[in-house]
Design a protein around this motif. Structure first.
Motif, mmCIF file in Angstrom:
data_model
loop_
_atom_site.group_PDB
_atom_site.id
_atom_site.type_symbol
_atom_site.label_atom_id
_atom_site.label_comp_id
_atom_site.label_asym_id
_atom_site.label_seq_id
_atom_site.Cartn_x
_atom_site.Cartn_y
_atom_site.Cartn_z
ATOM 1 N N LEU A 114 0.855 -1.180 0.000
ATOM 2 C CA LEU A 114 0.000 0.000 0.000
ATOM 3 C C LEU A 114 0.896 1.236 0.000
ATOM 4 O O LEU A 114 1.592 1.509 0.987
ATOM 5 C CB LEU A 114 -0.924 0.027 1.219
ATOM 6 C CG LEU A 114 -1.780 1.298 1.384
ATOM 7 C CD1 LEU A 114 -2.623 1.558 0.148
ATOM 8 C CD2 LEU A 114 -2.659 1.203 2.623
ATOM 9 N N PHE A 115 0.901 1.928 -1.120
ATOM 10 C CA PHE A 115 1.723 3.121 -1.264
ATOM 11 C C PHE A 115 0.837 4.338 -1.510
ATOM 12 O O PHE A 115 -0.315 4.218 -1.926
ATOM 13 C CB PHE A 115 2.708 2.971 -2.431
ATOM 14 C CG PHE A 115 3.646 1.812 -2.297
ATOM 15 C CD1 PHE A 115 4.655 1.827 -1.348
ATOM 16 C CD2 PHE A 115 3.517 0.695 -3.124
ATOM 17 C CE1 PHE A 115 5.528 0.757 -1.220
ATOM 18 C CE2 PHE A 115 4.388 -0.372 -3.005
ATOM 19 C CZ PHE A 115 5.391 -0.347 -2.047
ATOM 20 N N ALA B 197 -1.200 6.280 10.380
ATOM 21 C CA ALA B 197 -2.326 5.609 11.030
ATOM 22 C C ALA B 197 -2.901 4.495 10.176
ATOM 23 O O ALA B 197 -3.399 3.492 10.698
ATOM 24 C CB ALA B 197 -3.419 6.631 11.357
ATOM 25 N N GLY B 198 -2.839 4.647 8.837
ATOM 26 C CA GLY B 198 -3.461 3.683 7.932
ATOM 27 C C GLY B 198 -2.550 2.584 7.428
ATOM 28 O O GLY B 198 -2.949 1.816 6.554
ATOM 29 N N GLY B 199 -1.328 2.533 7.935
ATOM 30 C CA GLY B 199 -0.435 1.446 7.551
ATOM 31 C C GLY B 199 0.147 1.554 6.161
ATOM 32 O O GLY B 199 0.486 0.541 5.543
ATOM 33 N N VAL B 200 0.284 2.771 5.649
ATOM 34 C CA VAL B 200 0.894 2.965 4.330
ATOM 35 C C VAL B 200 2.379 2.611 4.403
ATOM 36 O O VAL B 200 3.090 3.032 5.314
ATOM 37 C CB VAL B 200 0.714 4.429 3.864
ATOM 38 C CG1 VAL B 200 1.512 4.707 2.601
ATOM 39 C CG2 VAL B 200 -0.761 4.721 3.636
ATOM 40 N N HIS B 201 2.852 1.831 3.438
ATOM 41 C CA HIS B 201 4.249 1.386 3.469
ATOM 42 C C HIS B 201 5.229 2.464 3.036
ATOM 43 O O HIS B 201 6.400 2.421 3.433
ATOM 44 C CB HIS B 201 4.415 0.157 2.566
ATOM 45 C CG HIS B 201 3.690 -1.036 3.073
ATOM 46 N ND1 HIS B 201 2.581 -1.570 2.439
ATOM 47 C CD2 HIS B 201 3.883 -1.809 4.171
ATOM 48 C CE1 HIS B 201 2.142 -2.609 3.121
ATOM 49 N NE2 HIS B 201 2.912 -2.773 4.172
ATOM 50 N N GLY B 202 4.788 3.404 2.222
ATOM 51 C CA GLY B 202 5.677 4.464 1.784
ATOM 52 C C GLY B 202 4.937 5.534 1.012
ATOM 53 O O GLY B 202 3.920 5.265 0.374
ATOM 54 N N VAL B 203 5.451 6.759 1.103
ATOM 55 C CA VAL B 203 4.861 7.905 0.406
ATOM 56 C C VAL B 203 5.875 8.424 -0.611
ATOM 57 O O VAL B 203 7.060 8.592 -0.290
ATOM 58 C CB VAL B 203 4.491 9.025 1.401
ATOM 59 C CG1 VAL B 203 3.949 10.247 0.654
ATOM 60 C CG2 VAL B 203 3.473 8.515 2.417
ATOM 61 N N VAL B 204 5.403 8.674 -1.824
ATOM 62 C CA VAL B 204 6.269 9.174 -2.890
ATOM 63 C C VAL B 204 5.859 10.599 -3.236
ATOM 64 O O VAL B 204 4.676 10.866 -3.495
ATOM 65 C CB VAL B 204 6.185 8.278 -4.144
ATOM 66 C CG1 VAL B 204 7.070 8.843 -5.259
ATOM 67 C CG2 VAL B 204 6.597 6.846 -3.807
ATOM 68 N N GLY C 266 -7.665 10.207 3.898
ATOM 69 C CA GLY C 266 -7.970 9.394 5.070
ATOM 70 C C GLY C 266 -9.137 8.450 4.838
ATOM 71 O O GLY C 266 -9.090 7.274 5.219
ATOM 72 N N ILE C 267 -10.182 8.946 4.199
ATOM 73 C CA ILE C 267 -11.357 8.109 3.925
ATOM 74 C C ILE C 267 -10.965 6.916 3.053
ATOM 75 O O ILE C 267 -11.347 5.769 3.322
ATOM 76 C CB ILE C 267 -12.467 8.935 3.256
ATOM 77 C CG1 ILE C 267 -13.005 9.997 4.228
ATOM 78 C CG2 ILE C 267 -13.606 8.025 2.778
ATOM 79 C CD1 ILE C 267 -13.935 10.995 3.589
ATOM 80 N N ILE D 9 -9.431 1.069 2.423
ATOM 81 C CA ILE D 9 -8.483 0.003 2.074
ATOM 82 C C ILE D 9 -8.186 -0.862 3.304
ATOM 83 O O ILE D 9 -8.194 -2.099 3.239
ATOM 84 C CB ILE D 9 -7.179 0.607 1.515
ATOM 85 C CG1 ILE D 9 -7.459 1.349 0.205
ATOM 86 C CG2 ILE D 9 -6.120 -0.477 1.294
ATOM 87 C CD1 ILE D 9 -6.282 2.157 -0.321
ATOM 88 N N MET D 10 -7.944 -0.216 4.432
ATOM 89 C CA MET D 10 -7.681 -0.952 5.667
ATOM 90 C C MET D 10 -8.877 -1.813 6.058
ATOM 91 O O MET D 10 -8.729 -2.976 6.461
ATOM 92 C CB MET D 10 -7.346 0.014 6.813
ATOM 93 C CG MET D 10 -7.040 -0.695 8.137
ATOM 94 S SD MET D 10 -6.973 0.420 9.544
ATOM 95 C CE MET D 10 -5.436 1.252 9.223
ATOM 96 N N ARG D 11 -10.092 -1.254 5.919
ATOM 97 C CA ARG D 11 -11.304 -2.003 6.284
ATOM 98 C C ARG D 11 -11.421 -3.272 5.458
ATOM 99 O O ARG D 11 -11.662 -4.350 5.995
ATOM 100 C CB ARG D 11 -12.542 -1.125 6.077
ATOM 101 C CG ARG D 11 -13.852 -1.779 6.513
ATOM 102 C CD ARG D 11 -15.059 -1.062 5.941
ATOM 103 N NE ARG D 11 -15.149 -1.212 4.491
ATOM 104 C CZ ARG D 11 -15.626 -2.300 3.893
ATOM 105 N NH1 ARG D 11 -16.054 -3.343 4.600
ATOM 106 N NH2 ARG D 11 -15.682 -2.360 2.568
ATOM 107 N N GLN D 12 -11.247 -3.134 4.132
ATOM 108 C CA GLN D 12 -11.351 -4.311 3.265
ATOM 109 C C GLN D 12 -10.317 -5.368 3.624
ATOM 110 O O GLN D 12 -10.627 -6.561 3.707
ATOM 111 C CB GLN D 12 -11.176 -3.890 1.797
ATOM 112 C CG GLN D 12 -12.358 -3.142 1.206
ATOM 113 C CD GLN D 12 -12.228 -2.966 -0.296
ATOM 114 O OE1 GLN D 12 -11.508 -3.707 -0.964
ATOM 115 N NE2 GLN D 12 -12.925 -1.975 -0.842
ATOM 116 N N ARG D 13 -9.112 -4.940 3.857
ATOM 117 C CA ARG D 13 -8.037 -5.899 4.136
ATOM 118 C C ARG D 13 -8.190 -6.554 5.503
ATOM 119 O O ARG D 13 -7.924 -7.748 5.658
ATOM 120 C CB ARG D 13 -6.678 -5.205 4.001
ATOM 121 C CG ARG D 13 -6.399 -4.783 2.559
ATOM 122 C CD ARG D 13 -5.027 -4.168 2.381
ATOM 123 N NE ARG D 13 -4.780 -3.858 0.973
ATOM 124 C CZ ARG D 13 -3.629 -3.388 0.507
ATOM 125 N NH1 ARG D 13 -2.612 -3.170 1.325
ATOM 126 N NH2 ARG D 13 -3.489 -3.136 -0.782
#
Length: 263
Positions: free
Chosen positions: A95-96, A117-124, A231-232, A237-241
């Protein structure tokens, strides 16, 4: 002489310390009642603490300093290739987050808070026409910027192509998207692209997306702050996973019970 920059506010300073950033010096207001507790937090870390009056902060910061600041070594950006490898190391579905034209440092900081907070692995982010890790962005992130991996690249379209080659689906967020956010399957590796509030994604960036999603709205004002919209989507994405993970665990548990009773 080492390079250094200022950060201010309780969370930004303490999270910089906890994350292991090279903190040169912490300045603490005499008026803080929890001064002893903060000094205890900093003890044993070889960080010099200087007590000063409030005027010291008011001369250096516009607002929000909370009577605490620090001089720190500037944060370094991650190599893009290293960022791509993070999900594999963690054995998680990638999740990027890719930011196109987010120039307001406060918006950028708020998005980093969402990413953490949402567990994003990295921001570009892109090296031009983009907010960077300035003290204002760090303050807006409430310290989350210390824990989010960020890569600055010359061209995010090239980064998007590299992600595609690695099997990542590129999903852009736009008001005129093809499908609602909750109609998108986020169980696959995903990179979410978010554009600026004023202009959205650039046309050439949009053309590199595999899907364009939207947030259906019913109000009179048909727009959201970029960090709120991000955020929404991130939490959908977090909810589905998480839901999928829970179902898989329940299925394995039920299968285990069936095997136990069949014996």
């Amino acid at each position: 002489m080492p390079r250094e920059e200022w950060i201010c506010g309780m969370n930004p300073v303490l999270e910089a310390v906890r994350a292991g950033r090279n903190v040169h010096k912490v300045f603490l207001a005499f008026s803080r009642r929890d001064r002893a507790a903060i000094e205890q937090e900093l003890s044993g870390r070889d960080i010099f603490v200087q007590k000063v009056d409030l005027q010291f902060f008011e001369e250096r910061f516009r607002k929000g300093h909370q009577g605490i600041a620090a001089t720190v070594e500037p944060r370094e950006y991650a190599d893009f290739d290293d960022l791509i490898e993070i999900p594999q190391t963690k054995k998680e579905v990638p999740l990027f987050l890719i930011l196109d034209g987010i120039e307001d440092p406060r918006n950028f900081g708020s998005i980093l808070r969402v990413a953490d907070a949402g567990g994003v692995h990295g921001v570009v982010i892109q090296s031009h026409r983009s907010a960077s890790l300035t003290p204002e962005a760090v303050k807006a992130s409430a310290g989350a910027s210390e824990h989010v991996v960020i890569s600055m690249v010359p061209n995010i379209k090239h980064a998007m192509n590299s992600m595609k080659e690695a099997g990542v689906t590129i999903v852009g967020a736009e008001a005129g998207g093809d499908k609602a956010v909750w109609d998108m399957d986020f169980m696959v590796p995903v990179a979410l692209v978010v554009g600026s509030e004023a202009e959205g994604m650039r046309r050439t960036v949009k053309e590199h997306c595999d899907y364009i999603i939207k947030l259906p709205m019913q109000g009179k004002v048909n727009s959201l702050n970029a960090s709120v919209a991000t955020g929404i989507i991130i939490f959908e994405i977090m909810r589905q996973r998480m839901q999928k993970s829970r179902i898989c665990k329940e299925k394995k548990h039920n299968q285990g019970e069936a095997l136990f009773f069949s014996g």
